[in-house]
Design an enzyme around this catalytic site. Structure first.
Site: not given
Length: 177
Positions: A77, A123, A164
């Protein structure tokens, strides 16, 4: 005698040719991502250093479908990189500079993500062991892990790897290489 001299000359030529240095193969870059993960024994978060091979990440990107969130898992996405769909920087955001003009240009992202003149970043999950993410997995979808390979739509130019900061949540930060 002439035959022996010729044989020695051929042998010396072969040894010289084999001894010549050959060009070195370029090694794939290793990307290092820092990620806090909970230690199940202590129940406390610890910093983990995760290593990703660029060739594996590029392979993950090339095997991913060229779509924006239209799979069972929603990957790949759009990676906004701090921009809106018209290429304007969102307030309080600083885009990552990739060092590649295809990756650094402001995006054009139509409502459905597949407009004729669209160009933006996608990504897709990538893993230290290089395995392919099952993009068609539905609920419960496969764990995407903390890191993503970032690449361009529609040309799939590799931009880099982000992760992350804590497990699979929070901001995505550029990993070092």
């Amino acid at each position: 005698m002439v035959a022996i001299k010729n044989l020695v000359l051929v042998a010396l030529t072969a040894v010289t040719a084999l001894a010549m240095p050959s060009p070195l193969e370029e090694r794939a870059a290793t990307w290092t991502c820092m990620n806090e993960q909970k230690n199940p024994k202590t129940n406390k978060y610890e910093n983990k250093r995760l290593l990703y091979n660029q060739n594996n990440a590029e392979s993950n990107a090339h095997h991913a479908p060229l779509s924006d969130g239209k799979t069972g898992s929603s990957y790949p996405h759009w990676f906004t990189n701090g921009y809106d769909g018209d290429g304007k920087i969102l307030k309080g955001r600083t885009p990552i500079k990739w060092g590649n003009s295809d990756c650094d240009r402001p995006p054009k992202h139509s409502k459905n993500g597949d407009g004729k003149n669209d160009h933006y970043l996608l990504e897709f999950p990538t893993f230290p062991d290089g395995h392919q993410y099952n993009f068609d997995s539905k609920k419960p979808k496969e764990d995407p892990g903390p890191a993503r390979v970032i690449y361009t739509y529609p040309n799939k130019v590799f931009c880099g790897i982000v992760a992350h900061t804590r497990e699979n949540q929070g901001d995505l930060k550029l990993c070092s290489h």
